[in-house]
Design a protein around this motif. Structure first.
Motif, mmCIF file in Angstrom:
data_model
loop_
_atom_site.group_PDB
_atom_site.id
_atom_site.type_symbol
_atom_site.label_atom_id
_atom_site.label_comp_id
_atom_site.label_asym_id
_atom_site.label_seq_id
_atom_site.Cartn_x
_atom_site.Cartn_y
_atom_site.Cartn_z
ATOM 1 N N GLU A 95 -10.854 -1.669 3.788
ATOM 2 C CA GLU A 95 -10.604 -1.213 2.415
ATOM 3 C C GLU A 95 -9.897 -2.329 1.637
ATOM 4 O O GLU A 95 -9.017 -3.010 2.144
ATOM 5 C CB GLU A 95 -9.729 0.037 2.438
ATOM 6 C CG GLU A 95 -9.508 0.640 1.064
ATOM 7 C CD GLU A 95 -8.587 1.860 1.121
ATOM 8 O OE1 GLU A 95 -8.556 2.553 2.142
ATOM 9 O OE2 GLU A 95 -7.894 2.090 0.115
ATOM 10 N N ASP A 96 -10.320 -2.507 0.396
ATOM 11 C CA ASP A 96 -9.697 -3.524 -0.442
ATOM 12 C C ASP A 96 -8.231 -3.190 -0.704
ATOM 13 O O ASP A 96 -7.899 -2.047 -0.990
ATOM 14 C CB ASP A 96 -10.448 -3.620 -1.776
ATOM 15 C CG ASP A 96 -11.882 -4.074 -1.585
ATOM 16 O OD1 ASP A 96 -12.756 -3.568 -2.298
ATOM 17 O OD2 ASP A 96 -12.113 -4.928 -0.715
ATOM 18 N N GLN A 97 -7.402 -4.218 -0.606
ATOM 19 C CA GLN A 97 -5.972 -3.988 -0.755
ATOM 20 C C GLN A 97 -5.309 -5.154 -1.479
ATOM 21 O O GLN A 97 -5.646 -6.325 -1.242
ATOM 22 C CB GLN A 97 -5.334 -3.813 0.627
ATOM 23 C CG GLN A 97 -4.089 -2.976 0.631
ATOM 24 C CD GLN A 97 -3.743 -2.504 2.024
ATOM 25 O OE1 GLN A 97 -4.350 -2.892 3.012
ATOM 26 N NE2 GLN A 97 -2.737 -1.663 2.117
ATOM 27 N N VAL A 98 -4.360 -4.830 -2.354
ATOM 28 C CA VAL A 98 -3.557 -5.834 -3.047
ATOM 29 C C VAL A 98 -2.095 -5.452 -2.853
ATOM 30 O O VAL A 98 -1.705 -4.317 -3.167
ATOM 31 C CB VAL A 98 -3.899 -5.871 -4.551
ATOM 32 C CG1 VAL A 98 -2.990 -6.851 -5.280
ATOM 33 C CG2 VAL A 98 -5.364 -6.266 -4.753
ATOM 34 N N THR A 99 -1.319 -6.392 -2.323
ATOM 35 C CA THR A 99 0.083 -6.109 -1.994
ATOM 36 C C THR A 99 0.982 -7.113 -2.686
ATOM 37 O O THR A 99 0.754 -8.326 -2.592
ATOM 38 C CB THR A 99 0.304 -6.202 -0.471
ATOM 39 O OG1 THR A 99 -0.599 -5.304 0.182
ATOM 40 C CG2 THR A 99 1.737 -5.799 -0.121
ATOM 41 N N GLN A 100 2.009 -6.609 -3.365
ATOM 42 C CA GLN A 100 2.923 -7.496 -4.078
ATOM 43 C C GLN A 100 4.317 -7.446 -3.461
ATOM 44 O O GLN A 100 4.768 -6.410 -2.995
ATOM 45 C CB GLN A 100 3.013 -7.076 -5.554
ATOM 46 C CG GLN A 100 1.741 -7.346 -6.326
ATOM 47 C CD GLN A 100 1.902 -7.103 -7.808
ATOM 48 O OE1 GLN A 100 1.323 -6.172 -8.362
ATOM 49 N NE2 GLN A 100 2.690 -7.961 -8.465
ATOM 50 N N SER A 101 4.964 -8.609 -3.494
ATOM 51 C CA SER A 101 6.351 -8.681 -3.022
ATOM 52 C C SER A 101 7.114 -9.729 -3.832
ATOM 53 O O SER A 101 6.517 -10.671 -4.355
ATOM 54 C CB SER A 101 6.380 -9.027 -1.526
ATOM 55 O OG SER A 101 5.815 -10.309 -1.315
ATOM 56 N N PRO A 102 8.447 -9.544 -3.975
ATOM 57 C CA PRO A 102 9.175 -8.336 -3.595
ATOM 58 C C PRO A 102 8.895 -7.177 -4.557
ATOM 59 O O PRO A 102 8.279 -7.386 -5.603
ATOM 60 C CB PRO A 102 10.632 -8.790 -3.705
ATOM 61 C CG PRO A 102 10.600 -9.797 -4.818
ATOM 62 C CD PRO A 102 9.282 -10.524 -4.672
ATOM 63 N N GLU A 103 9.367 -5.992 -4.224
ATOM 64 C CA GLU A 103 9.214 -4.853 -5.127
ATOM 65 C C GLU A 103 10.072 -5.047 -6.364
ATOM 66 O O GLU A 103 9.693 -4.661 -7.466
ATOM 67 C CB GLU A 103 9.628 -3.562 -4.427
ATOM 68 C CG GLU A 103 8.627 -3.098 -3.378
ATOM 69 C CD GLU A 103 9.015 -1.746 -2.806
ATOM 70 O OE1 GLU A 103 8.485 -1.388 -1.752
ATOM 71 O OE2 GLU A 103 9.854 -1.049 -3.418
ATOM 72 N N ALA A 104 11.246 -5.611 -6.174
ATOM 73 C CA ALA A 104 12.163 -5.843 -7.283
ATOM 74 C C ALA A 104 12.866 -7.173 -7.074
ATOM 75 O O ALA A 104 13.099 -7.591 -5.934
ATOM 76 C CB ALA A 104 13.181 -4.707 -7.384
ATOM 77 N N LEU A 105 13.182 -7.818 -8.187
ATOM 78 C CA LEU A 105 13.814 -9.138 -8.134
ATOM 79 C C LEU A 105 14.790 -9.263 -9.291
ATOM 80 O O LEU A 105 14.428 -8.996 -10.438
ATOM 81 C CB LEU A 105 12.740 -10.225 -8.222
ATOM 82 C CG LEU A 105 13.197 -11.681 -8.154
ATOM 83 C CD1 LEU A 105 13.852 -11.975 -6.816
ATOM 84 C CD2 LEU A 105 11.995 -12.612 -8.357
ATOM 85 N N ARG A 106 16.008 -9.663 -8.946
ATOM 86 C CA ARG A 106 17.029 -9.851 -9.973
ATOM 87 C C ARG A 106 17.390 -11.335 -10.010
ATOM 88 O O ARG A 106 17.747 -11.917 -8.979
ATOM 89 C CB ARG A 106 18.241 -9.002 -9.627
ATOM 90 C CG ARG A 106 19.320 -8.964 -10.675
ATOM 91 C CD ARG A 106 20.348 -7.896 -10.334
ATOM 92 N NE ARG A 106 20.087 -6.680 -11.055
ATOM 93 C CZ ARG A 106 20.824 -5.563 -10.906
ATOM 94 N NH1 ARG A 106 21.780 -5.524 -10.017
ATOM 95 N NH2 ARG A 106 20.542 -4.514 -11.627
#
Lengths: 113, 110
Positions: B1-12
Motif C-alpha cells: 500500500e502506498d504510504q507517506v510518512t513525515q517526521s518529526p510530528e512537531a518541531l520547535r
C-alpha cells in the motif's frame, strides 16, 4: 486570477440532515478533487472528477456520499443523513490537467450536532 | 500500500535556527512529490513539486530535495512567520490522487 473557491466556509447540520458543499475550481482548471481532514488526521482523498465525469471515487464512502461536477456550475459534494462522524474539514482542489499540481481551496468545516 | 510518512510530528525552533523536515515515501511509480504549507483554519498552500531524484527547488528560506526514498524540506534561518504545518504528498502511479503524510507542525519562536 481567483483561486479555488469553496462555500460555505462553515456549515452546521443536525444528525439526519443533508449537507451540500460547493467548489469552484481555478479558471482554466477542469480537474477537481475532494479531500477530507478529520481532527488530528491527515488529508484523505475522496473523489476525483472532470467535467460531467467521476474518474476515481475510491476514497468516498459507498453510502450517503455523492459528488458531481456538472457542465455548468461548481462541483458539489453531497452528504445525506449526516452523522457526527462526518464532522470534518472538507477541501476541494483543482488542477489544469491530470497529475499536475493541485491547488486547494480554503475548505468547508462541517459540524454535525 | 502506498504510504507517506513525515517526521518529526512537531518541531520547535528558535528564530534563525536552521533545520530539516523529513518525508519518506513508499509508493509504486512516483509521479511527483509535493510540499504544502497549511496554516490553522486554512487550506494547504502549494510550495514545491519535485519529479525526480536529485532535483532541488528553492523559495526564500525553504529548499526541497528529493531522493529515491525520501524528501527533505530544509528551512534556513526561520522566522516566526514560517510557523505552520508542512505537508508532504505524492501522486501514485496508477491514479490521480495525492497521498498525504500527517504533517510536521513547525513553531518558530523569537
Amino acid at each position: 486570477n481567483a483561486g479555488v473557491m469553496q462555500n460555505p466556509r462553515h456549515l452546521v447540520r443536525r444528525r439526519g440532515q443533508e449537507a451540500r458543499l460547493r467548489c469552484s475550481p481555478m479558471k482554466g482548471h477542469s480537474h477537481v478533487y475532494w479531500y477530507r481532514q478529520l481532527p488530528e488526521e491527515g488529508l484523505k482523498f475522496m473523489v476525483y472528477l472532470q467535467k460531467e465525469n467521476i474518474i476515481d471515487e475510491s476514497g468516498m464512502p459507498k453510502e450517503r456520499f455523492s459528488a458531481e461536477f456538472p457542465k455548468e456550475g461548481p462541483s458539489i459534494l453531497r452528504i445525506q443523513q449526516v452523522v457526527r462522524g462526518d464532522s470534518a474539514a472538507y477541501f476541494c482542489a483543482s488542477s489544469p490537467d491530470a497529475q499536475e499540481t493541485q491547488y486547494f481551496g480554503p475548505g468547508t468545516r462541517l459540524l454535525v450536532l | 500500500e502506498d504510504q507517506v510518512t513525515q517526521s518529526p510530528e512537531a518541531l520547535r525552533l528558535q528564530e534563525g535556527e536552521s533545520s530539516s523536515l523529513n518525508c519518506s515515501y513508499t509508493v509504486s511509480g512516483l509521479r511527483g512529490l509535493f510540499w504544502y504549507r497549511q496554516d490553522p483554519g486554512k487550506g494547504p498552500e502549494f510550495l514545491f513539486t519535485l519529479y525526480s531524484a536529485g532535483e532541488e527547488k528553492e523559495k526564500e528560506r525553504l529548499k526541497a530535495t528529493l531522493t529515491k526514498k525520501e524528501s527533505f524540506l530544509h528551512i534556513t534561518a526561520p522566522k516566526p512567520e514560517d510557523s505552520a504545518t508542512y505537508l508532504c504528498a505524492a501522486y501514485t502511479g496508477g491514479g490521480n490522487k495525492l497521498t498525504f503524510g500527517t504533517g510536521t507542525q513547525l513553531k518558530v519562536e523569537l
